[in-house]
Design a protein around this motif. Structure first.
Motif, PDB file in Angstrom:
ATOM      1  N   MET A 161       0.796  -1.208   0.044  1.00 17.81           N
ATOM      2  CA  MET A 161       0.025  -0.106   0.193  1.00 17.81           C
ATOM      3  C   MET A 161       0.802   1.293  -0.012  1.00 17.81           C
ATOM      4  O   MET A 161       0.695   2.110  -0.798  1.00 17.81           O
ATOM      5  N   ASP A 162       2.155   1.220   0.754  1.00 18.18           N
ATOM      6  CA  ASP A 162       2.699   2.427   1.049  1.00 18.18           C
ATOM      7  C   ASP A 162       3.413   2.888  -0.329  1.00 18.18           C
ATOM      8  O   ASP A 162       3.792   3.761  -0.831  1.00 18.18           O
ATOM      9  N   ILE A 182       0.640   3.979  -3.195  1.00 17.27           N
ATOM     10  CA  ILE A 182       0.235   5.175  -2.994  1.00 17.27           C
ATOM     11  C   ILE A 182       1.312   6.207  -2.795  1.00 17.27           C
ATOM     12  O   ILE A 182       2.056   6.345  -1.814  1.00 17.27           O
ATOM     13  N   PRO A 210       0.041  10.225  -1.153  1.00 15.37           N
ATOM     14  CA  PRO A 210      -1.071  10.169  -0.313  1.00 15.37           C
ATOM     15  C   PRO A 210      -1.993  11.188  -0.045  1.00 15.37           C
ATOM     16  O   PRO A 210      -3.169  10.935   0.276  1.00 15.37           O
ATOM     17  N   LEU A 262      -5.584  11.007  -1.285  1.00 11.67           N
ATOM     18  CA  LEU A 262      -6.566  10.302  -0.649  1.00 11.67           C
ATOM     19  C   LEU A 262      -7.391  11.284   0.231  1.00 11.67           C
ATOM     20  O   LEU A 262      -8.497  10.704   0.580  1.00 11.67           O
ATOM     21  N   TYR A 320      -7.546   8.902   3.282  1.00  8.29           N
ATOM     22  CA  TYR A 320      -6.228   9.337   3.870  1.00  8.29           C
ATOM     23  C   TYR A 320      -5.854   9.150   5.316  1.00  8.29           C
ATOM     24  O   TYR A 320      -5.097   8.712   5.524  1.00  8.29           O
ATOM     25  N   TYR A 335      -5.439   5.431   5.656  1.00  6.75           N
ATOM     26  CA  TYR A 335      -4.233   5.409   5.029  1.00  6.75           C
ATOM     27  C   TYR A 335      -3.139   5.362   6.208  1.00  6.75           C
ATOM     28  O   TYR A 335      -2.101   4.765   6.624  1.00  6.75           O
ATOM     29  N   LYS A 375      -0.786   2.631   8.188  1.00  2.00           N
ATOM     30  CA  LYS A 375       0.636   2.989   8.537  1.00  2.00           C
ATOM     31  C   LYS A 375       1.226   2.655  10.036  1.00  2.00           C
ATOM     32  O   LYS A 375       2.235   2.426  10.332  1.00  2.00           O
ATOM     33  N   ALA A 393      -6.226  -3.048   3.832  1.00  2.00           N
ATOM     34  CA  ALA A 393      -4.723  -2.593   3.258  1.00  2.00           C
ATOM     35  C   ALA A 393      -4.951  -2.780   1.598  1.00  2.00           C
ATOM     36  O   ALA A 393      -4.409  -2.071   0.706  1.00  2.00           O
ATOM     37  N   LEU A 401      -7.568  -0.725  -0.019  1.00  2.00           N
ATOM     38  CA  LEU A 401      -7.198   0.841  -0.273  1.00  2.00           C
ATOM     39  C   LEU A 401      -6.217   0.902  -1.411  1.00  2.00           C
ATOM     40  O   LEU A 401      -6.333   1.828  -2.104  1.00  2.00           O
ATOM     41  N   THR A 402      -5.407  -0.063  -1.276  1.00  5.82           N
ATOM     42  CA  THR A 402      -4.545  -0.271  -2.490  1.00  5.82           C
ATOM     43  C   THR A 402      -5.128  -0.175  -3.916  1.00  5.82           C
ATOM     44  O   THR A 402      -4.715   0.682  -4.819  1.00  5.82           O
ATOM     45  N   TYR A 450      -6.892   2.777  -4.668  1.00  3.30           N
ATOM     46  CA  TYR A 450      -6.196   3.783  -5.234  1.00  3.30           C
ATOM     47  C   TYR A 450      -5.726   3.739  -6.519  1.00  3.30           C
ATOM     48  O   TYR A 450      -5.878   4.793  -7.363  1.00  3.30           O
TER      49      TYR A 450
END
Length: 172
Positions: free
Chosen positions: A29-30, A33, A36, A39, A72, A75, A79, A154, A157-158, A161
């Protein structure tokens, strides 16, 4: 020195494996994205799914079980949890920042202290070790459930995005 057997590490249902899957999903994910801030103000749930679910439940407000207002914030939460898992709570305590995980641990400790008040009669305290196995299995099941959900979130979300960026839907 204690060694982890290769059998337990290769078992897909081991705690270590579940933790690795979440950390891998959060790292993916990190890495995916790149910006960020894009988001911000994007609802966590897709608009169509919220409207259908709200109509089915006759509920005017879309459900928001995670209490995050946008992708956001979600996210950042994922993290933060990943960092807490990798670095532990000590790093947060030293920097005076309270993480979600740290707040949950403190809340649970306070609840346990309230439940374990010594009896006023002066009797001996019950053996605290009597239900350790039950406590361990209870928390292990909870940890498996939470880590599995966080991994799915996660990944979701990925993928969301990627869809939003690919479709150019961020320009609202």
């Amino acid at each position: 020195m204690m060694q982890i057997s290769s059998d337990s590490a290769s078992n897909k249902h081991s705690l270590i494996n579940v933790m690795h899957r979440f950390i891998a999903a959060a790292n993916n994910m990190d890495e995916t994205i790149m910006v960020p801030s894009l988001l911000r103000d994007v609802p966590l749930e897709e608009q169509g799914a919220n409207e259908v679910e709200a109509n089915n439940n006759n509920n005017p407000e879309p459900p928001c079980p995670n209490k995050q207002r946008d992708m956001y914030e979600h996210y950042l939460l994922l993290k933060s949890i990943k960092n807490d898992m990798e670095w532990g709570l000590l790093k947060k305590e030293m920097s005076s920042g309270a993480s979600f995980l740290e707040m949950a641990v403190k809340q649970e400790e306070e609840q346990q202290q309230q439940q374990q008040q010594p009896p006023v009669t002066g009797d001996l305290l019950p053996d605290d070790n009597s239900d350790l196995e039950y406590q361990f299995h209870y928390h292990l099941r909870g940890l498996f459930g939470v880590l599995s959900k966080l991994t799915m979130q996660a990944d979701h979300l990925t993928n969301r995005y990627k869809r939003e960026i690919g479709g150019g839907n961020f320009m609202r």
